[in-house]
Design a protein around this motif. Structure first.
Motif, PDB file in Angstrom:
ATOM      1  N   PHE A 190       5.004   8.391   0.223  1.00  0.00           N
ATOM      2  CA  PHE A 190       5.722   9.743  -0.267  1.00  0.00           C
ATOM      3  C   PHE A 190       5.652  11.254  -0.329  1.00  0.00           C
ATOM      4  O   PHE A 190       4.162  10.841  -0.676  1.00  0.00           O
ATOM      5  N   ASN A 191       5.929  11.670   0.202  1.00  0.00           N
ATOM      6  CA  ASN A 191       5.441  12.996   0.876  1.00  0.00           C
ATOM      7  C   ASN A 191       6.140  14.140  -0.654  1.00  0.00           C
ATOM      8  O   ASN A 191       7.764  14.474  -0.399  1.00  0.00           O
ATOM      9  N   ASN A 192       5.356  13.822  -1.149  1.00  0.00           N
ATOM     10  CA  ASN A 192       5.712  15.251  -2.533  1.00  0.00           C
ATOM     11  C   ASN A 192       5.145  15.830  -2.549  1.00  0.00           C
ATOM     12  O   ASN A 192       5.467  16.938  -3.426  1.00  0.00           O
ATOM     13  N   ALA A 193       4.188  16.526  -2.178  1.00  0.00           N
ATOM     14  CA  ALA A 193       2.963  17.893  -2.399  1.00  0.00           C
ATOM     15  C   ALA A 193       4.335  18.716  -1.918  1.00  0.00           C
ATOM     16  O   ALA A 193       4.589  19.492  -1.677  1.00  0.00           O
ATOM     17  N   GLY A 194       4.069  20.138  -3.125  1.00  0.00           N
ATOM     18  CA  GLY A 194       4.731  20.739  -3.151  1.00  0.00           C
ATOM     19  C   GLY A 194       4.888  22.307  -3.480  1.00  0.00           C
ATOM     20  O   GLY A 194       3.419  21.805  -4.696  1.00  0.00           O
ATOM     21  N   LYS A 223      -8.886  13.654   0.318  1.00  0.00           N
ATOM     22  CA  LYS A 223      -8.464  15.204   0.070  1.00  0.00           C
ATOM     23  C   LYS A 223      -7.505  16.015   1.780  1.00  0.00           C
ATOM     24  O   LYS A 223      -7.763  15.535   2.675  1.00  0.00           O
ATOM     25  N   THR A 224      -6.393  16.265   1.170  1.00  0.00           N
ATOM     26  CA  THR A 224      -5.539  16.211   2.336  1.00  0.00           C
ATOM     27  C   THR A 224      -4.975  17.398   1.937  1.00  0.00           C
ATOM     28  O   THR A 224      -4.323  18.450   0.632  1.00  0.00           O
ATOM     29  N   ASP A 225      -4.903  18.135   3.393  1.00  0.00           N
ATOM     30  CA  ASP A 225      -3.678  19.362   3.619  1.00  0.00           C
ATOM     31  C   ASP A 225      -2.861  19.319   3.588  1.00  0.00           C
ATOM     32  O   ASP A 225      -2.557  19.230   5.204  1.00  0.00           O
ATOM     33  N   VAL A 226      -1.668  18.818   3.291  1.00  0.00           N
ATOM     34  CA  VAL A 226      -0.614  18.780   4.086  1.00  0.00           C
ATOM     35  C   VAL A 226      -0.567  19.409   5.353  1.00  0.00           C
ATOM     36  O   VAL A 226       0.226  19.056   6.210  1.00  0.00           O
ATOM     37  N   VAL A 255       0.569  -1.315  -0.392  1.00  0.00           N
ATOM     38  CA  VAL A 255       0.515   0.305  -0.139  1.00  0.00           C
ATOM     39  C   VAL A 255       1.361   1.222   0.184  1.00  0.00           C
ATOM     40  O   VAL A 255       1.556   1.259   0.404  1.00  0.00           O
ATOM     41  N   ALA A 256       1.190   2.286  -1.391  1.00  0.00           N
ATOM     42  CA  ALA A 256       1.252   3.463  -1.272  1.00  0.00           C
ATOM     43  C   ALA A 256       1.222   4.773  -1.278  1.00  0.00           C
ATOM     44  O   ALA A 256      -0.606   4.827  -1.725  1.00  0.00           O
ATOM     45  N   VAL A 257       0.769   5.972  -0.109  1.00  0.00           N
ATOM     46  CA  VAL A 257       0.142   6.554  -0.196  1.00  0.00           C
ATOM     47  C   VAL A 257       1.484   7.245  -0.902  1.00  0.00           C
ATOM     48  O   VAL A 257       2.171   7.813  -0.471  1.00  0.00           O
ATOM     49  N   VAL A 258       0.469   8.651  -1.660  1.00  0.00           N
ATOM     50  CA  VAL A 258       1.406   9.656  -2.935  1.00  0.00           C
ATOM     51  C   VAL A 258       0.609  10.632  -2.272  1.00  0.00           C
ATOM     52  O   VAL A 258      -0.274  11.090  -2.607  1.00  0.00           O
ATOM     53  N   THR A 259       1.696  11.908  -1.609  1.00  0.00           N
ATOM     54  CA  THR A 259       1.005  13.180  -1.413  1.00  0.00           C
ATOM     55  C   THR A 259       1.237  14.443  -2.723  1.00  0.00           C
ATOM     56  O   THR A 259       1.850  13.669  -3.072  1.00  0.00           O
ATOM     57  N   GLY A 260       0.500  14.822  -3.131  1.00  0.00           N
ATOM     58  CA  GLY A 260       0.487  15.760  -3.257  1.00  0.00           C
ATOM     59  C   GLY A 260       0.064  14.956  -5.359  1.00  0.00           C
ATOM     60  O   GLY A 260       0.850  14.956  -6.677  1.00  0.00           O
ATOM     61  N   GLY A 261      -0.641  14.322  -5.255  1.00  0.00           N
ATOM     62  CA  GLY A 261      -1.158  13.005  -6.264  1.00  0.00           C
ATOM     63  C   GLY A 261      -2.100  13.069  -7.327  1.00  0.00           C
ATOM     64  O   GLY A 261      -1.882  12.579  -7.838  1.00  0.00           O
ATOM     65  N   ALA A 262      -2.384  14.708  -7.937  1.00  0.00           N
ATOM     66  CA  ALA A 262      -3.154  15.259  -8.802  1.00  0.00           C
ATOM     67  C   ALA A 262      -3.065  15.574  -9.334  1.00  0.00           C
ATOM     68  O   ALA A 262      -3.348  15.634 -11.015  1.00  0.00           O
ATOM     69  N   SER A 263      -1.094  16.028  -9.883  1.00  0.00           N
ATOM     70  CA  SER A 263      -0.408  16.237 -10.747  1.00  0.00           C
ATOM     71  C   SER A 263       0.883  15.922 -11.301  1.00  0.00           C
ATOM     72  O   SER A 263       1.497  15.739  -9.894  1.00  0.00           O
ATOM     73  N   GLY A 264       1.596  16.130 -12.101  1.00  0.00           N
ATOM     74  CA  GLY A 264       3.224  15.937 -12.388  1.00  0.00           C
ATOM     75  C   GLY A 264       3.785  14.738 -11.987  1.00  0.00           C
ATOM     76  O   GLY A 264       2.928  14.001 -11.694  1.00  0.00           O
ATOM     77  N   ILE A 265       4.445  15.233 -11.124  1.00  0.00           N
ATOM     78  CA  ILE A 265       5.650  13.858 -10.273  1.00  0.00           C
ATOM     79  C   ILE A 265       4.644  12.877  -9.130  1.00  0.00           C
ATOM     80  O   ILE A 265       4.550  11.549  -9.356  1.00  0.00           O
ATOM     81  N   ASP A 268       0.615  -2.468  -6.900  1.00  0.00           N
ATOM     82  CA  ASP A 268       0.368  -1.775  -5.645  1.00  0.00           C
ATOM     83  C   ASP A 268      -0.650  -0.778  -4.999  1.00  0.00           C
ATOM     84  O   ASP A 268      -1.050  -0.635  -6.546  1.00  0.00           O
ATOM     85  N   GLN A 269      -1.063  -1.448  -4.102  1.00  0.00           N
ATOM     86  CA  GLN A 269      -2.463  -0.144  -4.020  1.00  0.00           C
ATOM     87  C   GLN A 269      -2.418   1.313  -3.442  1.00  0.00           C
ATOM     88  O   GLN A 269      -1.299   0.730  -2.698  1.00  0.00           O
ATOM     89  N   VAL A 270      -3.045   1.757  -4.175  1.00  0.00           N
ATOM     90  CA  VAL A 270      -2.581   3.614  -4.004  1.00  0.00           C
ATOM     91  C   VAL A 270      -3.703   4.108  -3.545  1.00  0.00           C
ATOM     92  O   VAL A 270      -4.353   4.015  -3.731  1.00  0.00           O
ATOM     93  N   VAL A 271      -3.430   5.337  -2.372  1.00  0.00           N
ATOM     94  CA  VAL A 271      -3.799   6.213  -1.723  1.00  0.00           C
ATOM     95  C   VAL A 271      -3.221   7.778  -2.651  1.00  0.00           C
ATOM     96  O   VAL A 271      -2.186   8.018  -2.428  1.00  0.00           O
ATOM     97  N   VAL A 272      -4.290   8.429  -2.976  1.00  0.00           N
ATOM     98  CA  VAL A 272      -3.731   9.284  -3.979  1.00  0.00           C
ATOM     99  C   VAL A 272      -4.491  10.392  -2.569  1.00  0.00           C
ATOM    100  O   VAL A 272      -4.937  10.781  -2.080  1.00  0.00           O
ATOM    101  N   ALA A 273      -3.575  11.578  -2.391  1.00  0.00           N
ATOM    102  CA  ALA A 273      -3.944  12.558  -2.043  1.00  0.00           C
ATOM    103  C   ALA A 273      -3.260  13.814  -2.752  1.00  0.00           C
ATOM    104  O   ALA A 273      -2.207  13.788  -2.978  1.00  0.00           O
TER     105      ALA A 273
END
Length: 249
Positions: free
Chosen positions: A86-90, A59-62, A6-16, A29-34
């Motif tokens: 994956f702490n990616n939101a930026g 929906k997440t405000d990191v 299970v993978a969690v990806v922040t900033g998962g709406a676009s780009g990287i 893998d099962q994915v949680v898009v944040a």
């Protein structure tokens, strides 16, 4: 398709973030898009499901720890575990340092720096609780090492991400949890628009192989590789994914 992790990806709406979410899903893998952008985040989930993958959107405000903590809980409630965070939101803005609006400065710090800290703490606590030897991956940047005009706040955050990665890796190793950073260079994502507008993009491209922007899919490949058990010796490290950008003057 075999669902392994299970993978969690922040900033998962676009780009990287979007491309990395797709990468994990394509690998089973099962994915949680944040993301804070609900419409675009749900679009990422639709793309994953269209290819036969499993994913949910949260929906997440990191910048808010309670949001990130709730995100991690939702991942575990839905899929039973969390293996990759994956702490990616930026966000980023181009502003000369003496013209810096302090509200803008704090918003960049809150998302890019505090958002990563929140992800490390929330995911690390849950992995420890569940006894999972997981991996936490943070998006750093070549601008955590190198200066460029107009990105004072962004530089501050990415330098912090690098040191938070090292510090957390040192402590979480006791629980079998790895913490790694990936440092992209000039990537073709929405955040690069500020460099286009400021005229800095051509000089950035001139420093890398092929005089081109790195594609988000290439960073996604790197993130996926360092998440694997085969990369278990990589811990506390910053993996450069910049096509040589930081190596050339």
């Amino acid at each position: 398709m075999t669902n392994e992790r299970v993978a969690v990806v922040t900033g998962g709406a676009s780009g990287i973030g979007r491309q990395t979410a797709l990468k994990f899903a394509r690998k089973g893998d099962q994915v949680v898009v944040a993301d804070f952008n609900e419409e675009a985040g749900n679009k990422t989930v639709e793309l994953i499901k269209a290819e036969g993958g499993e994913a949910i959107f949260v929906k997440t405000d990191v910048s808010k720890f309670e949001d990130v903590e709730s995100l991690v809980e939702k991942a575990v409630d839905t899929f039973g575990r969390i293996d990759v965070m994956f702490n990616n939101a930026g966000i980023g803005r181009i502003t000369p340092v003496l013209d810096q609006d302090l509200d803008d400065y704090h918003s960049v710090i809150n998302v890019n720096q505090h958002g990563v800290a929140h992800g490390i703490i929330a995911a690390g606590r849950k992995m420890r609780e569940l006894g999972i030897k997981g991996v936490i991956i943070n998006t750093a940047s070549v601008f955590g090492f190198l200066a460029s005009p107009g990105t004072f706040a962004y530089h501050a955050t990415k330098g912090a991400v690098i040191m938070m990665t090292k510090s957390a890796a040192l402590e979480l190793a006791a629980y079998g949890i790895r913490v790694v950073a990936v440092a992209p260079g000039a990537v073709d994502t929405p955040i690069i628009q500020g460099y286009k507008d400021s005229g800095q993009l051509d000089s950035m491209k001139a420093k890398v192989m092929g005089n081109k922007l790195t594609q988000p899919e290439q960073i996604a490949d790197t993130v996926y590789l360092v998440s694997l058990e085969e990369a278990s010796a990589i811990n506390g490290s910053v993996v450069m994914a910049d096509e040589g950008y930081a190596s050339f003057k």
